[in-house]
Design an enzyme around this catalytic site. Sequence first.
Site, PDB file in Angstrom:
ATOM      1  CB  CYS A  36      -0.966   0.011   1.178  1.00  0.00           C
ATOM      2  SG  CYS A  36      -2.425  -1.018   0.895  1.00  0.00           S
ATOM      3  CG  HIS A  83     -14.126   4.574 -11.178  1.00  0.00           C
ATOM      4  ND1 HIS A  83     -15.197   3.921 -10.616  1.00  0.00           N
ATOM      5  CD2 HIS A  83     -13.613   3.724 -12.094  1.00  0.00           C
ATOM      6  CE1 HIS A  83     -15.335   2.738 -11.193  1.00  0.00           C
ATOM      7  NE2 HIS A  83     -14.377   2.596 -12.095  1.00  0.00           N
ATOM      8  CD  GLU A 127      -7.142  -1.328   2.390  1.00  0.00           C
ATOM      9  OE1 GLU A 127      -7.086  -0.107   2.532  1.00  0.00           O
ATOM     10  OE2 GLU A 127      -6.301  -2.116   2.858  1.00  0.00           O
TER      11      GLU A 127
END
Length: 137
Positions: A36, A83, A127
């Site tokens: 991440c 998005h 997640e």
Amino acid sequence: MNQKVAVFRKEHFNAAHRLFCADWTDEKNKQVFGACANPNYHGHNYELVVQVTGVPDPITGFVINTKDLSTIVEEEVKSRFDHKNLNLDTEVFNKLNPTAENIAIVIYNLIRPRLSESLDLKIRLYETERNFVDYPA
Ligand code: NI
């Protein structure tokens, strides 16, 4: 008798992020945040579960109309985050690390003012299939 019922609405959004502390080296960021921390960002398919708890209305039988709840999630969450690059495209995560924890708190604070005070709100955010958070805990 406790007549409260919990109503759940599942929603979905895709977003990119990067977790990092600006004061740290790339190496330390990678150590703490793993994949991440990738400097060029990466995406997640977030699954959002909004839980609204209350006593059903005596006329409609609804705790909340799920159509209205869906509209609230669309307006407050999806229109902001779907998005998007959370770090770059949203003001709230410009300085705040977009962890699942922080995203759940932010989503709670966006939805809470849209609900009647008599209703309780809880946010569950996935997640990944295996990593998810609840807020409030
Ligand atoms: Ni990530």
